[in-house]
Design a protein around this motif. Structure first.
Motif, PDB file in Angstrom:
ATOM      1  N   GLY A   8      11.368   9.308  46.413  1.00 60.01           N
ATOM      2  CA  GLY A   8      12.222   9.126  47.596  1.00 60.01           C
ATOM      3  C   GLY A   8      13.605   8.656  47.179  1.00 60.01           C
ATOM      4  O   GLY A   8      14.260   7.900  47.890  1.00 60.01           O
ATOM      5  N   THR A  10      16.285  10.414  46.875  1.00 57.09           N
ATOM      6  CA  THR A  10      17.403  11.245  47.342  1.00 57.09           C
ATOM      7  C   THR A  10      18.093  10.663  48.569  1.00 57.09           C
ATOM      8  O   THR A  10      19.170  11.119  48.946  1.00 57.09           O
ATOM      9  CB  THR A  10      16.917  12.666  47.694  1.00 57.09           C
ATOM     10  N   ASP A  11      17.458   9.694  49.243  1.00 56.62           N
ATOM     11  CA  ASP A  11      18.030   9.202  50.508  1.00 56.62           C
ATOM     12  C   ASP A  11      17.707   7.714  50.692  1.00 56.62           C
ATOM     13  O   ASP A  11      16.902   7.150  49.937  1.00 56.62           O
ATOM     14  CB  ASP A  11      17.461  10.020  51.687  1.00 56.62           C
ATOM     15  N   ARG A  33      12.751  16.002  47.902  1.00 61.95           N
ATOM     16  CA  ARG A  33      12.627  17.428  48.225  1.00 61.95           C
ATOM     17  C   ARG A  33      13.970  18.113  48.339  1.00 61.95           C
ATOM     18  O   ARG A  33      14.035  19.320  48.453  1.00 61.95           O
ATOM     19  CB  ARG A  33      11.833  17.584  49.530  1.00 61.95           C
ATOM     20  N   LEU A  63       5.440  15.000  47.771  1.00 68.61           N
ATOM     21  CA  LEU A  63       4.436  14.029  47.309  1.00 68.61           C
ATOM     22  C   LEU A  63       3.319  13.808  48.319  1.00 68.61           C
ATOM     23  O   LEU A  63       2.425  12.992  48.073  1.00 68.61           O
ATOM     24  CB  LEU A  63       5.116  12.711  46.930  1.00 68.61           C
ATOM     25  N   ALA A  89       9.251   4.826  46.830  1.00 69.89           N
ATOM     26  CA  ALA A  89       9.993   4.688  48.096  1.00 69.89           C
ATOM     27  C   ALA A  89      10.010   5.970  48.926  1.00 69.89           C
ATOM     28  O   ALA A  89      10.754   6.047  49.904  1.00 69.89           O
ATOM     29  CB  ALA A  89      11.431   4.235  47.813  1.00 69.89           C
ATOM     30  N   SER A  91       9.141   8.387  51.775  1.00 67.39           N
ATOM     31  CA  SER A  91       8.690   8.017  53.120  1.00 67.39           C
ATOM     32  C   SER A  91       8.906   9.171  54.088  1.00 67.39           C
ATOM     33  O   SER A  91       9.975   9.785  54.099  1.00 67.39           O
ATOM     34  CB  SER A  91       9.502   6.791  53.563  1.00 67.39           C
ATOM     35  N   LEU A 110       0.713  10.674  51.303  1.00 66.53           N
ATOM     36  CA  LEU A 110       2.059  10.321  50.819  1.00 66.53           C
ATOM     37  C   LEU A 110       2.184   8.826  50.533  1.00 66.53           C
ATOM     38  O   LEU A 110       2.727   8.424  49.503  1.00 66.53           O
ATOM     39  CB  LEU A 110       3.115  10.729  51.864  1.00 66.53           C
ATOM     40  N   VAL A 139       5.268  -2.473  52.958  1.00 66.83           N
ATOM     41  CA  VAL A 139       5.516  -3.813  53.505  1.00 66.83           C
ATOM     42  C   VAL A 139       4.257  -4.672  53.349  1.00 66.83           C
ATOM     43  O   VAL A 139       3.177  -4.290  53.809  1.00 66.83           O
ATOM     44  CB  VAL A 139       5.920  -3.724  54.990  1.00 66.83           C
ATOM     45  N   LEU A 195      15.523  -4.324  59.597  1.00 63.40           N
ATOM     46  CA  LEU A 195      15.671  -2.869  59.648  1.00 63.40           C
ATOM     47  C   LEU A 195      16.819  -2.392  58.741  1.00 63.40           C
ATOM     48  O   LEU A 195      17.853  -3.039  58.674  1.00 63.40           O
ATOM     49  CB  LEU A 195      15.962  -2.468  61.098  1.00 63.40           C
ATOM     50  N   SER A 198      18.635   3.726  57.383  1.00 65.05           N
ATOM     51  CA  SER A 198      18.333   4.795  56.434  1.00 65.05           C
ATOM     52  C   SER A 198      18.207   6.103  57.213  1.00 65.05           C
ATOM     53  O   SER A 198      18.587   6.176  58.376  1.00 65.05           O
ATOM     54  CB  SER A 198      17.035   4.463  55.707  1.00 65.05           C
ATOM     55  N   SER A 199      17.627   7.117  56.559  1.00 61.95           N
ATOM     56  CA  SER A 199      17.523   8.411  57.271  1.00 61.95           C
ATOM     57  C   SER A 199      16.304   8.444  58.198  1.00 61.95           C
ATOM     58  O   SER A 199      16.169   9.353  59.001  1.00 61.95           O
ATOM     59  CB  SER A 199      17.443   9.555  56.267  1.00 61.95           C
TER      60      SER A 199
HETATM   61  N1  LIG Z   1      14.293   1.756  56.693  1.00 62.56           N
HETATM   62  C1  LIG Z   1      13.638   0.659  57.026  1.00 62.56           C
HETATM   63  O1  LIG Z   1      14.088  -0.146  57.870  1.00 62.56           O
HETATM   64  C2  LIG Z   1      12.310   0.339  56.359  1.00 62.56           C
HETATM   65  C3  LIG Z   1      11.528  -0.703  56.896  1.00 62.56           C
HETATM   66  C4  LIG Z   1      10.311  -1.016  56.272  1.00 62.56           C
HETATM   67  C5  LIG Z   1       9.894  -0.298  55.169  1.00 62.56           C
HETATM   68  N2  LIG Z   1      10.669   0.714  54.680  1.00 62.56           N
HETATM   69  C6  LIG Z   1      10.150   1.455  53.512  1.00 62.56           C
HETATM   70  O2  LIG Z   1      11.167   1.586  52.515  1.00 62.56           O
HETATM   71  C7  LIG Z   1      11.010   2.828  51.816  1.00 62.56           C
HETATM   72  C8  LIG Z   1      12.302   3.610  51.845  1.00 62.56           C
HETATM   73  O3  LIG Z   1      12.593   3.880  53.195  1.00 62.56           O
HETATM   74  P1  LIG Z   1      13.972   4.503  53.704  1.00 62.56           P
HETATM   75  O4  LIG Z   1      13.988   4.236  55.177  1.00 62.56           O
HETATM   76  O5  LIG Z   1      15.077   4.030  52.834  1.00 62.56           O
HETATM   77  O6  LIG Z   1      13.702   6.063  53.446  1.00 62.56           O
HETATM   78  P2  LIG Z   1      14.426   7.352  54.093  1.00 62.56           P
HETATM   79  O7  LIG Z   1      15.894   7.118  54.227  1.00 62.56           O
HETATM   80  O8  LIG Z   1      13.668   7.769  55.296  1.00 62.56           O
HETATM   81  O9  LIG Z   1      14.238   8.406  52.925  1.00 62.56           O
HETATM   82  C9  LIG Z   1      12.969   8.898  52.648  1.00 62.56           C
HETATM   83  C10 LIG Z   1      12.953   9.460  51.239  1.00 62.56           C
HETATM   84  O10 LIG Z   1      11.631   9.962  51.004  1.00 62.56           O
HETATM   85  C11 LIG Z   1      11.721  11.322  50.578  1.00 62.56           C
HETATM   86  N3  LIG Z   1      10.568  12.078  51.080  1.00 62.56           N
HETATM   87  C12 LIG Z   1      10.185  12.246  52.360  1.00 62.56           C
HETATM   88  N4  LIG Z   1       9.061  12.988  52.399  1.00 62.56           N
HETATM   89  C13 LIG Z   1       8.745  13.293  51.128  1.00 62.56           C
HETATM   90  C14 LIG Z   1       7.723  14.045  50.517  1.00 62.56           C
HETATM   91  N5  LIG Z   1       6.760  14.637  51.243  1.00 62.56           N
HETATM   92  N6  LIG Z   1       7.698  14.156  49.177  1.00 62.56           N
HETATM   93  C15 LIG Z   1       8.665  13.567  48.417  1.00 62.56           C
HETATM   94  N7  LIG Z   1       9.664  12.844  48.925  1.00 62.56           N
HETATM   95  C16 LIG Z   1       9.717  12.709  50.269  1.00 62.56           C
HETATM   96  C17 LIG Z   1      13.033  11.832  51.162  1.00 62.56           C
HETATM   97  O11 LIG Z   1      13.462  12.886  50.323  1.00 62.56           O
HETATM   98  P3  LIG Z   1      14.133  14.252  50.869  1.00 62.56           P
HETATM   99  O12 LIG Z   1      15.108  13.857  51.924  1.00 62.56           O
HETATM  100  O13 LIG Z   1      14.760  14.789  49.613  1.00 62.56           O
HETATM  101  O14 LIG Z   1      13.005  15.052  51.368  1.00 62.56           O
HETATM  102  C18 LIG Z   1      13.922  10.617  51.031  1.00 62.56           C
HETATM  103  O15 LIG Z   1      14.457  10.507  49.725  1.00 62.56           O
HETATM  104  C19 LIG Z   1       9.830   3.536  52.479  1.00 62.56           C
HETATM  105  O16 LIG Z   1       8.656   3.284  51.761  1.00 62.56           O
HETATM  106  C20 LIG Z   1       9.759   2.883  53.853  1.00 62.56           C
HETATM  107  O17 LIG Z   1       8.436   2.919  54.392  1.00 62.56           O
HETATM  108  C21 LIG Z   1      11.854   1.051  55.263  1.00 62.56           C
END
Ligand SMILES: NC(=O)c1ccc[n+]([C@@H]2O[C@H](COP(=O)([O-])OP(=O)(O)OC[C@H]3O[C@@H](n4cnc5c(N)ncnc54)[C@H](OP(=O)(O)O)[C@@H]3O)[C@@H](O)[C@H]2O)c1
Length: 274
Positions: A8, A10-11, A33, A63, A89, A91, A110, A139, A195, A198-199
């Motif tokens: 993860g 890339t974003d 991806r 994944l 990471a 998601s 995943l 978490v 929070l 993110s994407s």
């Molecule tokens: N954002 C929050 O507030 C928050 C809160 C609690 C926990 N978290 C955790 O923190 C981590 C990062 O979250 P984020 O919000 O920063 O992520 P995000 O911006 O939603 O980005 C998700 C990443 O996962 C990749 N991804 C999605 N589906 C995939 C797949 N099937 N195979 C491989 N890669 C895949 C995406 O790649 P592509 O775009 O290239 O497909 C992207 O790089 C996650 O584990 C999330 O559960 C986040």
């Protein structure tokens, strides 16, 4: 030079970490991806430091597919001598139950199975590092009884809440297995303090999408700020298991049968993968 592998990457927070470690002079392997997102993040770094291009590697993988996770593990083993830090990471939030083309429940595949295959499959490469770290962005703090060992794929009674709690607990148990196998390993389950803007990759209801966008704008942290505690953990590892919300260390959730549950989880997952 350290080798940092980021699923993860890339974003969102994964990309913020990839940019940071490329700027810091490390070798960074990004899994995701979208090659175009990878190229964009590398460009932001190479505009100031040309050398980053030769230190950045992209591996395209879905994944949620076991075959892809296994392929990536084999690729990393064939092409790298060690892994100093593995950040998990990737998601993709699904509020409803979804089955992959391989027949597995997609969120479980995943958010847990892929991580299990990485942590166990890359154990030798992590062992080869002086101070290896796994940061698993699951978490921490789910209840010890959150896993349905007889129905890991939640064929019955899937809800987003149950699925989320199950993978979070399983990722804590994975830390028990990993640190028993390698006492030099730092294994951290980590969630942001609040929070993060993110994407929010996923298939979300219109309500949840709108809520994430509004809350993200109003109170969300920037990914670059949110990941600072992860950078500290990777730069100064403390072997063993730990749990964090942001920079705040939490007590580990302890159940009556943690080690037995960890072994039971392995048997159930391996059974599913056979
Ligand atoms: N954002 C929050 O507030 C928050 C809160 C609690 C926990 N978290 C955790 O923190 C981590 C990062 O979250 P984020 O919000 O920063 O992520 P995000 O911006 O939603 O980005 C998700 C990443 O996962 C990749 N991804 C999605 N589906 C995939 C797949 N099937 N195979 C491989 N890669 C895949 C995406 O790649 P592509 O775009 O290239 O497909 C992207 O790089 C996650 O584990 C999330 O559960 C986040």
């Amino acid at each position: 030079m350290r080798t940092i592998v980021i699923t993860g990457g890339t974003d969102g927070m994964g990309a913020a970490l990839a940019r940071h470690f490329l700027k810091a002079g490390d070798r960074v392997v990004v899994l995701g991806r979208s090659r175009s997102k990878f190229q964009a993040l590398v460009t932001t770094v190479t505009s100031k430091d040309q050398s980053a291009a030769s230190r950045a590697e992209y591996i395209a993988a879905d994944l949620s597919l076991v075959a892809d996770s296994r392929r990536v593990v084999e690729h990393l083993k064939a092409n790298h001598e060690r892994i100093d830090a593995l950040v998990l990471a990737a998601s993709f939030i699904r509020q409803r139950r979804h089955t992959t083309s391989e027949g597995h429940e997609a969120s479980w595949a995943l958010f847990f199975v892929s991580k299990y295959l990485f942590v166990t499959g890359l154990a030798t490469l992590l062992h080869a590092a002086e101070r290896p770290v796994v940061v698993n962005t699951a978490v921490p703090g789910a209840r010890p009884d959150a896993i349905d060992f007889d129905d890991l794929q939640m064929i019955n009674g899937f809800t987003f809440k149950r699925s989320n709690a199950q993978q979070r607990r399983a990722n804590e148990l994975l830390g028990i297995l990993a640190t028993i196998q390698n006492p030099d390993l730092t294994y951290v389950t980590w969630g942001p303090a609040r929070l993060v803007r993110s994407s929010f990759a996923g298939e979300l209801s219109t309500g949840m999408k709108a809520a994430s966008a509004i809350l993200g704008t109003l109170i969300g942290q920037r990914p670059e700020a949110a990941v600072l505690p992860i950078i500290d953990i990777i730069d100064a590892p403390a072997p063993g298991r730990a749990a964090y919300r942001g920079a705040r260390k939490l007590s580990l959730t302890v159940g009556d049968h943690d080690e037995k549950d960890a072994a039971r989880l392995v048997a159930a997952v391996d059974g599913d993968l056979r």
